[in-house]
Design a protein around this motif. Structure first.
Motif, PDB file in Angstrom:
ATOM      1  N   PRO A  91       3.274   8.209   5.822  1.00 36.83           N
ATOM      2  CA  PRO A  91       2.299   9.222   5.383  1.00 36.83           C
ATOM      3  C   PRO A  91       2.270   9.369   3.874  1.00 36.83           C
ATOM      4  CG  PRO A  91       4.242  10.251   6.344  1.00 36.83           C
ATOM      5  CD  PRO A  91       4.357   8.791   6.619  1.00 36.83           C
ATOM      6  N   SER A  92       1.085   9.602   3.341  1.00 35.86           N
ATOM      7  CA  SER A  92       0.967   9.840   1.909  1.00 35.86           C
ATOM      8  C   SER A  92       1.523  11.216   1.585  1.00 35.86           C
ATOM      9  CB  SER A  92      -0.503   9.754   1.476  1.00 35.86           C
ATOM     10  OG  SER A  92      -1.289  10.690   2.198  1.00 35.86           O
ATOM     11  N   LEU A  93       2.278  11.304   0.507  1.00 32.47           N
ATOM     12  CA  LEU A  93       2.921  12.548   0.095  1.00 32.47           C
ATOM     13  C   LEU A  93       2.724  12.740  -1.396  1.00 32.47           C
ATOM     14  CD1 LEU A  93       6.332  12.004   1.926  1.00 32.47           C
ATOM     15  CD2 LEU A  93       4.451  13.438   2.733  1.00 32.47           C
ATOM     16  N   SER A  94       2.574  13.968  -1.803  1.00 34.09           N
ATOM     17  CA  SER A  94       2.493  14.263  -3.229  1.00 34.09           C
ATOM     18  C   SER A  94       3.830  13.956  -3.889  1.00 34.09           C
ATOM     19  CB  SER A  94       2.132  15.733  -3.447  1.00 34.09           C
ATOM     20  OG  SER A  94       2.295  16.104  -4.800  1.00 34.09           O
ATOM     21  N   ASP A  95       3.772  13.439  -5.114  1.00 37.37           N
ATOM     22  CA  ASP A  95       5.006  13.081  -5.826  1.00 37.37           C
ATOM     23  C   ASP A  95       5.927  14.277  -6.040  1.00 37.37           C
ATOM     24  OD1 ASP A  95       4.041  10.561  -5.913  1.00 37.37           O
ATOM     25  OD2 ASP A  95       3.588  10.526  -8.049  1.00 37.37           O
ATOM     26  N   THR A  96       5.344  15.459  -6.088  1.00 37.43           N
ATOM     27  CA  THR A  96       6.156  16.640  -6.386  1.00 37.43           C
ATOM     28  C   THR A  96       5.999  17.728  -5.336  1.00 37.43           C
ATOM     29  OG1 THR A  96       4.342  17.537  -7.739  1.00 37.43           O
ATOM     30  CG2 THR A  96       6.022  16.231  -8.859  1.00 37.43           C
ATOM     31  N   LYS A 137       0.804  -1.215   0.000  1.00 35.82           N
ATOM     32  CA  LYS A 137       0.000   0.000   0.000  1.00 35.82           C
ATOM     33  C   LYS A 137       0.841   1.271   0.000  1.00 35.82           C
ATOM     34  CE  LYS A 137      -3.952  -2.117   2.356  1.00 35.82           C
ATOM     35  NZ  LYS A 137      -4.840  -2.077   3.544  1.00 35.82           N
ATOM     36  N   THR A 138       2.086   1.174   0.434  1.00 39.11           N
ATOM     37  CA  THR A 138       2.919   2.376   0.528  1.00 39.11           C
ATOM     38  C   THR A 138       3.889   2.505  -0.648  1.00 39.11           C
ATOM     39  OG1 THR A 138       4.614   1.250   1.865  1.00 39.11           O
ATOM     40  CG2 THR A 138       2.779   2.267   3.033  1.00 39.11           C
ATOM     41  N   ALA A 139       3.694   1.683  -1.674  1.00 36.66           N
ATOM     42  CA  ALA A 139       4.626   1.671  -2.804  1.00 36.66           C
ATOM     43  C   ALA A 139       4.752   3.026  -3.511  1.00 36.66           C
ATOM     44  CB  ALA A 139       4.209   0.593  -3.811  1.00 36.66           C
ATOM     45  N   PRO A 140       3.664   3.745  -3.833  1.00 37.47           N
ATOM     46  CA  PRO A 140       3.823   4.998  -4.584  1.00 37.47           C
ATOM     47  C   PRO A 140       4.726   6.009  -3.885  1.00 37.47           C
ATOM     48  CG  PRO A 140       1.531   4.284  -4.607  1.00 37.47           C
ATOM     49  CD  PRO A 140       2.235   3.405  -3.627  1.00 37.47           C
ATOM     50  N   THR A 141       4.546   6.173  -2.574  1.00 35.85           N
ATOM     51  CA  THR A 141       5.376   7.142  -1.864  1.00 35.85           C
ATOM     52  C   THR A 141       6.807   6.651  -1.742  1.00 35.85           C
ATOM     53  OG1 THR A 141       3.429   7.779  -0.590  1.00 35.85           O
ATOM     54  CG2 THR A 141       5.545   8.572   0.184  1.00 35.85           C
ATOM     55  N   ALA A 142       6.997   5.349  -1.542  1.00 37.95           N
ATOM     56  CA  ALA A 142       8.353   4.810  -1.455  1.00 37.95           C
ATOM     57  C   ALA A 142       9.124   5.066  -2.742  1.00 37.95           C
ATOM     58  CB  ALA A 142       8.297   3.309  -1.154  1.00 37.95           C
ATOM     59  N   VAL A 143       8.466   4.862  -3.871  1.00 35.87           N
ATOM     60  CA  VAL A 143       9.109   5.118  -5.166  1.00 35.87           C
ATOM     61  C   VAL A 143       9.409   6.608  -5.324  1.00 35.87           C
ATOM     62  CG1 VAL A 143       8.755   5.059  -7.668  1.00 35.87           C
ATOM     63  CG2 VAL A 143       8.102   3.094  -6.265  1.00 35.87           C
ATOM     64  N   ALA A 144       8.468   7.458  -4.884  1.00 36.14           N
ATOM     65  CA  ALA A 144       8.694   8.902  -4.977  1.00 36.14           C
ATOM     66  C   ALA A 144       9.871   9.327  -4.110  1.00 36.14           C
ATOM     67  CB  ALA A 144       7.423   9.650  -4.565  1.00 36.14           C
ATOM     68  N   LEU A 145      10.001   8.722  -2.936  1.00 34.88           N
ATOM     69  CA  LEU A 145      11.152   9.014  -2.080  1.00 34.88           C
ATOM     70  C   LEU A 145      12.451   8.593  -2.754  1.00 34.88           C
ATOM     71  CD1 LEU A 145       9.862   7.888   1.425  1.00 34.88           C
ATOM     72  CD2 LEU A 145      10.537  10.209   0.805  1.00 34.88           C
TER      73      LEU A 145
END
Length: 261
Positions: A230-235, A9-17
């Motif tokens: 925490p969810s974070l915006s990609d940019t 579930k936390t993959a999108p933010t992990a990739v953005a980090l």
């Protein structure tokens, strides 16, 4: 080497980090979901960032951010309560039974396993505080329709984000009805919640509402939960600030290991 450990579930933010750290010059940074990643450099040169993943095995020679994250919400409530964090009145149990006032013969009776129930707080504001290394570096203040219990499901949410040294003053200027003492208390409650759960970072969700103990006290801060991923915006600025703090920790690895010996 920075290794970001994440769950599905936390993959999108992990990739953005990961991408954000690469943009800041980190040559070796990767995301790992399943098995723990291999160590191809000396352990003292590795930083593992646990982004909301349940870990069972640890290497004693490696520095982890959020070594303890995450814990079940029921366990988190019990721990924060022991630490004196102000929570809404609640019941935690292995099995909870919810009944309506007119329930008869077991009709409309709900049974929940390993769950908790909280009293509804008629909130005037929601506040999220981002904490890293014991310091609150960002506040989000939200307002919404008083008839909607969960504002994140409504269309009337209005929110502002404040960071930096002047974040308290800026929040008061934007929301004059918020007393400085309330904001200061929210900051203190957030830091205590993070410390209680032994997290290095996290986002603490709180509501501002009437005291349930003293009617003359007015509005107070109640902590709802702590998000270890925490969810974070990609940019957005939130992603940038987390990347900045992770990078500072990474750059201080040698000092950390020297202090351990």
């Amino acid at each position: 080497m920075i290794q970001i450990l994440y769950s599905g579930k936390t993959a999108p933010t992990a990739v953005a980090l990961r991408d954000g750290l690469k943009e800041r010059g980190v040559q070796s940074v990767a995301c790992w979901r399943k098995d723990l990643p291999p160590i191809t450099t000396p352990p003292e040169e590795v930083l593992r960032v646990n982004w909301g993943r349940a870990l069972t095995h640890f290497s004693q020679d490696i520095l982890y951010l959020n070594h303890s994250a995450p814990v079940r919400k029921t366990d988190a409530l019990r721990t924060m309560e022991r630490w004196g964090v102000r929570l809404p009145p609640h019941v935690v149990g292995d099995k909870l039974i919810t009944r309506g006032s007119m329930t008869r013969a077991g009709q409309k009776m709900l049974v929940s396993e390993d769950s908790f129930s909280t009293v509804h707080i008629p909130k005037s504001y929601e506040i999220r505080a981002d904490v890293f290394a014991g310091k609150v570096f960002r506040l989000h203040v939200k307002t919404g329709d008083p008839e909607i219990v969960a504002w994140n499901r409504g269309d009337s949410v209005s929110w502002r984000t404040f960071g930096g040294l002047a974040m308290v003053r800026k929040a008061i200027e934007a929301f004059p009805e918020l007393r400085e003492s309330i904001i200061r208390d929210a900051i203190d409650q957030a830091k205590t919640a993070i410390e209680a759960l032994s997290y290095d970072f996290g986002a603490v969700d709180m509501v501002i509402g009437p005291s349930v103990e003293d009617e003359d006290e007015g509005d107070v801060v109640f902590v709802l939960e702590v998000n270890s991923a925490p969810s974070l915006s990609d940019t957005g600025a939130g992603l940038s600030r987390y990347c900045h703090r992770i990078l500072r920790t990474y750059e201080g690895l040698s000092e950390y290991h020297e202090a351990q010996h």
